[in-house]
Design a protein around this motif. Sequence first.
Motif, mmCIF file in Angstrom:
data_model
loop_
_atom_site.group_PDB
_atom_site.id
_atom_site.type_symbol
_atom_site.label_atom_id
_atom_site.label_comp_id
_atom_site.label_asym_id
_atom_site.label_seq_id
_atom_site.Cartn_x
_atom_site.Cartn_y
_atom_site.Cartn_z
ATOM 1 N N GLY A 221 0.810 -1.198 0.000
ATOM 2 C CA GLY A 221 0.000 0.000 0.000
ATOM 3 C C GLY A 221 0.853 1.261 0.000
ATOM 4 N N GLY A 222 0.189 2.405 0.065
ATOM 5 C CA GLY A 222 0.916 3.667 0.050
ATOM 6 C C GLY A 222 1.360 4.040 -1.352
ATOM 7 N N ASP A 223 2.081 5.165 -1.443
ATOM 8 C CA ASP A 223 2.452 5.646 -2.774
ATOM 9 C C ASP A 223 3.928 5.982 -2.928
ATOM 10 O OD1 ASP A 223 2.606 7.884 -1.208
ATOM 11 O OD2 ASP A 223 1.030 9.005 -2.248
ATOM 12 N N ARG A 224 4.772 5.589 -1.951
ATOM 13 C CA ARG A 224 6.179 5.970 -2.062
ATOM 14 C C ARG A 224 7.147 4.803 -1.877
ATOM 15 N NH1 ARG A 224 7.662 11.338 1.133
ATOM 16 N NH2 ARG A 224 9.508 11.039 -0.167
ATOM 17 N N THR A 225 6.962 4.018 -0.830
ATOM 18 C CA THR A 225 7.905 2.945 -0.507
ATOM 19 C C THR A 225 7.245 1.589 -0.668
ATOM 20 O OG1 THR A 225 9.001 4.370 1.122
ATOM 21 C CG2 THR A 225 9.426 2.011 1.269
ATOM 22 N N PHE A 226 7.881 0.691 -1.410
ATOM 23 C CA PHE A 226 7.336 -0.658 -1.512
ATOM 24 C C PHE A 226 7.521 -1.391 -0.190
ATOM 25 C CE2 PHE A 226 8.082 -5.223 -2.234
ATOM 26 C CZ PHE A 226 6.805 -5.582 -2.660
ATOM 27 N N CYS A 227 8.754 -1.358 0.357
ATOM 28 C CA CYS A 227 9.006 -2.067 1.613
ATOM 29 C C CYS A 227 10.300 -1.577 2.249
ATOM 30 C CB CYS A 227 9.077 -3.573 1.371
ATOM 31 S SG CYS A 227 9.361 -4.544 2.863
ATOM 32 N N ALA A 228 10.229 -1.247 3.543
ATOM 33 C CA ALA A 228 11.410 -0.776 4.277
ATOM 34 C C ALA A 228 12.167 -1.910 4.947
ATOM 35 C CB ALA A 228 10.995 0.255 5.324
ATOM 36 N N GLY A 229 11.746 -3.152 4.711
ATOM 37 C CA GLY A 229 12.461 -4.290 5.289
ATOM 38 C C GLY A 229 12.034 -4.591 6.714
ATOM 39 N N ALA A 230 12.932 -5.185 7.476
ATOM 40 C CA ALA A 230 12.627 -5.605 8.842
ATOM 41 C C ALA A 230 12.226 -4.418 9.716
ATOM 42 C CB ALA A 230 13.842 -6.307 9.452
ATOM 43 N N SER A 231 11.330 -4.671 10.643
ATOM 44 C CA SER A 231 10.908 -3.652 11.599
ATOM 45 C C SER A 231 12.032 -3.376 12.590
ATOM 46 C CB SER A 231 9.668 -4.139 12.364
ATOM 47 O OG SER A 231 9.416 -3.339 13.490
ATOM 48 N N PHE A 232 12.609 -2.164 12.547
ATOM 49 C CA PHE A 232 13.698 -1.820 13.456
ATOM 50 C C PHE A 232 13.254 -1.908 14.911
ATOM 51 C CE2 PHE A 232 16.824 0.847 10.693
ATOM 52 C CZ PHE A 232 17.112 -0.315 9.973
ATOM 53 N N ASN A 233 12.013 -1.489 15.182
ATOM 54 C CA ASN A 233 11.529 -1.541 16.561
ATOM 55 C C ASN A 233 11.513 -2.966 17.095
ATOM 56 O OD1 ASN A 233 11.151 1.225 16.726
ATOM 57 N ND2 ASN A 233 9.007 1.118 16.050
ATOM 58 N N GLU A 234 11.093 -3.888 16.261
ATOM 59 C CA GLU A 234 11.048 -5.288 16.701
ATOM 60 C C GLU A 234 12.445 -5.883 16.803
ATOM 61 O OE1 GLU A 234 8.513 -9.368 15.846
ATOM 62 O OE2 GLU A 234 8.036 -7.515 14.778
#
Length: 250
Positions: free
Chosen positions: A56-69
């Motif tokens: 979803g969204g309109d800029r990033t396909f995927c930022a990878g692993a959740s840094f918080n987790e």
Amino acid sequence: MIQPYVTLDIKNEVGYIEFFHPNRNSLPSEILFLLKQSIEEAGKNEAIKVIVLKSGGDRTFCAGASFNEVMAVNSPEEGRVFFSGFAHVINAMRNCPKIIIGRIHGKTVGGGVGLIAATDYCLANTFASIRLSELSIGIGPFVIEPAVSRKIGLSAMSQMTIDAETFFSAEWAKDKGLYADIFEDTETLDIAVKVLAEKLSKYNPEALSRMKSVFWEGTCHWDKLLLERAEISGKLVLSEFTKKTLKRFR
């Protein structure tokens, strides 16, 4: 704020799997689990002939692993379990009997590149640059390496891994074989994805399934290999270097 989600919608015998997370479509454990579940569900659904993976969204396909987790990991076992989520999604895509088309509309980092590489055919727009940033934070793209190397070759995989702070352009990714084609904008990309998916949905499903098996020949050992790689990442993420580096991204 829109809540994270994974949806599966069926249109004209095409199953559209869409994932979203408000933090640039990052991949916490919950999203990884739902992705695996949706891919397996679509693979078994007789009303679906072809699958499209998108975000979803309109800029990033995927930022990878959740840094918080990742920052919350306190033991090698917790780390192994988290990174195994990527292994399970890639293996679900590999084992799915249906062709999976990737629709990549923006930048992708880390584990997201693994998802792209695990599709059977991938279309993108000109904004869909990619980066493997793992070494720069003290770990490495261990789990996704087999999928990425299989698609673009070990040399290109090594280049991305070593040059961990560089985004490689969509044109570079197409040249290496990650993308089959790239388009000027998302609207044109969506039209191309729809046309291709609906065309494939009219082909002999048995032929498509058997052809996919040929595409993935020699990867049966990935069920074990990717989990072993997850264990490596799970240990490295506990290092003082990684913990200190990740705090800067908080």
